[in-house]
Design an enzyme around this catalytic site. Sequence first.
Site: not given
Length: 319
Positions: A72, A74, A179-180, A224, A247, A250
């Site tokens: 991930d 962020d 990642t989004a 994801k 982290d 979600n």
Amino acid sequence: MAALGWLTPRRRSATARSVLAGEAAAEAARKSSQELEELEAARAAAPDSADETPAEPEFPVPGDTKAAAFFDLDNTVMQGAAIFHFGRGLYKRKFFERQELVRFAWQQAWFRLAGVEDPEHMQDARESALSIVKGHKVSELMTIGEEIYDEYMAERIWPGTRALAQAHLDAGQKVWLVTAAPVETATIIARRLGLTGALGTVAESHDGIYTGRLVGEPLHGPAKAEAVRALAAAEGLDLTRCAAYSDSHNDIPMLSLVGHPYAINPDAKLRKHARERDWRLRDYRTGRKAAKVGIPAAAGVGALAGGTAAALALHRRRR
């Protein structure tokens, strides 16, 4: 860039949108990784000596090419949210007005205080980004993205997480960001860090121009996991031998897919979930309070207060 549900046909289920987003991200990642592999050949083999390398992990297994690592972005690889840093850079280049900057500032303040990805705030940020880039060339945004990385993102990479990614690379394994954030932004970050490539939210473009719509939905949560599943199938990976790092709670669907899940700078829900399942945990935030609840330590709080005050001042001035 990103967008939301109403940009996709209502008749398509949430699960179908997640699958579509995941498959689109996997396809984009595989294409970008070919270019990244060529650049990797010219990259210096030695990692930055300034990195704070953690103790040598028992995983990854050297030479296991059926394994890969999924990170991930962020708050896992980078402090803060890439979409917000990207927004700051676009504002500096006069892509939008002060009112939108105030909104970006508040969203970033919330993200840093909460230490988690709030779907409503992230949704608002992605909507703003889509409207801002609509009609612009993909190549133009890629060039600007390189500059924004140097201005706002490079100094926010967590050295500890960077060292974990390097361990996988040194073991001969591929390492992907998941990642989004827009796939273009994620690809730039992956290339700068010497990683294999990136899976990110895929914005629709025609003839190299952004339409302001998404392919599927933002690459968030279950999407994801679908992206990782699709990429693993295409690459011939064994997910039970792969690792994933995040982290946020979600990303539990993605973490649960692999045989080696890691909670990095975890929020409270993920920390609890990880401890219940004996997942590995790493926390690179400074200060005991930050490690417990995921907010900035003393210096970070000062910077946050300054940023929030600046946002308020801009808001009041505009009113």
